[in-house]
Design an enzyme around this catalytic site. Structure first.
Site, PDB file in Angstrom:
ATOM      1  N   HIS A   1       1.981   4.585  -2.805  1.00  0.00           N
ATOM      2  CA  HIS A   1       2.176   6.032  -2.629  1.00  0.00           C
ATOM      3  C   HIS A   1       3.597   6.446  -3.005  1.00  0.00           C
ATOM      4  O   HIS A   1       3.825   7.495  -3.616  1.00  0.00           O
ATOM      5  CB  HIS A   1       1.930   6.431  -1.177  1.00  0.00           C
TER       6      HIS A   1
ATOM      7  N   HIS B   1       0.843  -1.204   0.000  1.00  0.00           N
ATOM      8  CA  HIS B   1       0.000   0.000   0.000  1.00  0.00           C
ATOM      9  C   HIS B   1       0.875   1.250   0.000  1.00  0.00           C
ATOM     10  O   HIS B   1       0.646   2.189  -0.788  1.00  0.00           O
ATOM     11  CB  HIS B   1      -0.915  -0.007   1.224  1.00  0.00           C
ATOM     12  N   GLU B   2       1.871   1.250   0.866  1.00  0.00           N
ATOM     13  CA  GLU B   2       2.753   2.421   0.937  1.00  0.00           C
ATOM     14  C   GLU B   2       3.640   2.540  -0.298  1.00  0.00           C
ATOM     15  O   GLU B   2       3.989   3.648  -0.712  1.00  0.00           O
ATOM     16  CB  GLU B   2       3.607   2.354   2.206  1.00  0.00           C
TER      17      GLU B   2
END
Length: 450
Positions: A33, A29-30
């Site tokens: 980003h 998920h990170e």
């Protein structure tokens, strides 16, 4: 249920697999980003999995990569998340005004400004065009959606997500009873079912009926219903060889079925019946793999289901509290915490009734559902969730577009720092919900064992 050493080992293995899957989901998920942020030139100073004290970290270039003690989330730190006040020099830190809400906003701006050195002023997040900020903030949820598609896609196309009846016989009823009978044993004068009279045995695979190859359970059931009162040839496969039998379906009252195969219920709540052929067998249900084209529908169904939970989350949390602190039952379809999901993963791995295929399917389903939940929840348009940042960027783009159409001056970036009170309220609510779910998962857990 008594847990022996082997079962305990399987529970630990299931929980470990879930924990690793959760950590990987958070980390990716990170990454969702991180990659676009670096691609667009934003300075990223930290990439962390977890919160709290740092367990391990290593600096590569300008970014510190690490793992923290509490694996309950993650973050990347981008410089310049909050813009300065309109008309102010970003390099000048202004004194805070009085008032708690204004103070929170000013503190956020000050901390954001302190992270940006003169050489990095052009690399602040808030300076990016709206579209690039949206891409960065949607990168995390999009990664969770991609993980969910892969996991649920593997599950759907190789194992199957739902049980479907097959042409293999599970049980053979011994006698014919009226449709309204509640008897649990055969009376002495009850006639045998056509299947029992013909010699059909549990485990038989129905190959042909009435001279035609059998094409699935639904087709076989329809043929049986239409053959009432006729002696028809039946071919079953038993122990690797085909056995020829003759069966005579009897006319009896059976439940009416709709187009989906579900019983039709009348106005009074009773199941409607009709006269049709009956032989007295029930099929074995097995997981059936589906084509790749079914994957989007499977994922969409889970997204809709999670979305309904999120939309009714306050009510659902009240129900969780009533179950945790009172005598109300715990809703198996309601919210569940990390501890609860880990427990279910352990049960999937350990319960004897599940074979290896079922256990793998259960873990894939749990991790796929977890990533669907992360995707949906992070899209909620409230700070500090990703959806809150996306909403702020889109609002800024809309304001600028309206100003352009009305030939007015550029209104500048949206002052996201003014939403800091919302950040603290939402963060506090998330902490309370997490603690409530943790307590409920311990004292009133959702269990596969009932």
């Amino acid at each position: 249920m008594t847990w022996g050493p082997a079962a305990v080992a399987l529970v630990v293995l299931g929980v470990l697999v879930f924990a690793l899957g959760l950590a990987a989901s958070i980390a990716l998920h990170e990454v969702g980003h991180l990659l676009p942020a670096k691609r667009f030139g934003v300075k990223v100073t930290q990439y962390m999995v977890g919160f709290g004290p740092t367990v391990w970290s290593r600096r590569r270039g300008e970014t510190e990569y690490g793992v923290k003690a509490l694996p309950l989330g993650g973050y990347i730190r981008m410089v310049g998340m909050f813009p300065p006040r309109r008309g102010e020099d970003p390099s000048v830190v202004r004194e805070s005004s009085t008032g708690i809400f204004q103070t929170l906003a000013d503190d956020a701006r000050r901390l954001s400004a302190e992270e940006v050195g003169p050489e990095d002023a052009h690399r602040a997040f808030w300076r990016l065009p709206v579209a690039k900020r949206v891409v960065i903030m949607l990168g995390g949820p999009a990664m969770n959606l991609l993980i969910a598609v892969v996991l649920l896609g593997v599950l759907t196309t190789t194992i199957g997500t739902a049980l479907a009846p097959t042409t293999r016989v599970q049980t053979v009823s011994e006698c014919v009873l009226p449709a309204t009978s509640t008897a649990t044993a055969c009376p002495a004068d009850a006639p045998p079912t056509p299947a029992a009279a013909a010699g059909v045995l549990p485990g038989d695979e129905v190959v042909a009926f009435d001279g035609r190859p059998v094409d699935g359970w639904d087709a076989l059931r329809a043929d049986i219903r239409d053959a009432a009162g006729r002696a028809v040839p039946l071919v079953v496969e038993r122990d690797g060889r085909q056995v020829d039998l003759t069966i005579t379906p009897i006319a009896t009252q059976v439940p009416q079925l709709d187009a989906d195969g579900a019983p039709v219920v009348g106005d009074g709540g009773a199941v409607l019946t009709e006269e049709a052929g009956f032989v007295g067998i029930t099929p074995v249900s097995e997981r059936v793999a589906q084509p790749v084209t079914a994957v989007p529908g499977v994922v969409a169904d889970q997204v809709v289901a999670v979305g309904r939970v999120v939309l009714t989350l306050p009510l659902r949390m009240v129900e969780v509290a009533q179950a945790a602190f009172g005598s109300a039952p715990r809703d198996p379809e309601g919210p569940i915490g990390i501890v609860g999901v880990g427990r279910l993963s352990g049960e999937f791995a350990a319960i004897d009734q599940f074979d290896v295929t079922d256990r793998v399917a259960g873990l894939l389903g749990v991790l796929g559902g977890l990533n669907v939940a992360l995707f949906v929840f992070n899209l909620v348009p409230l700070l500090p969730l990703d959806g809150g940042h996306v909403a702020g960027a889109l609002w800024e783009g809309l304001r600028r577009q309206v100003a352009r159409l009305r030939r007015r001056a550029d209104p500048g970036p949206v002052d996201v720092a003014r939403a800091m009170p919302v950040v603290y309220v939402v963060s506090g609510a998330l902490v309370v919900m997490s603690l409530l779910l943790l307590y409920a998962d311990i004292v009133r857990p959702i269990s596969l064992l009932g």
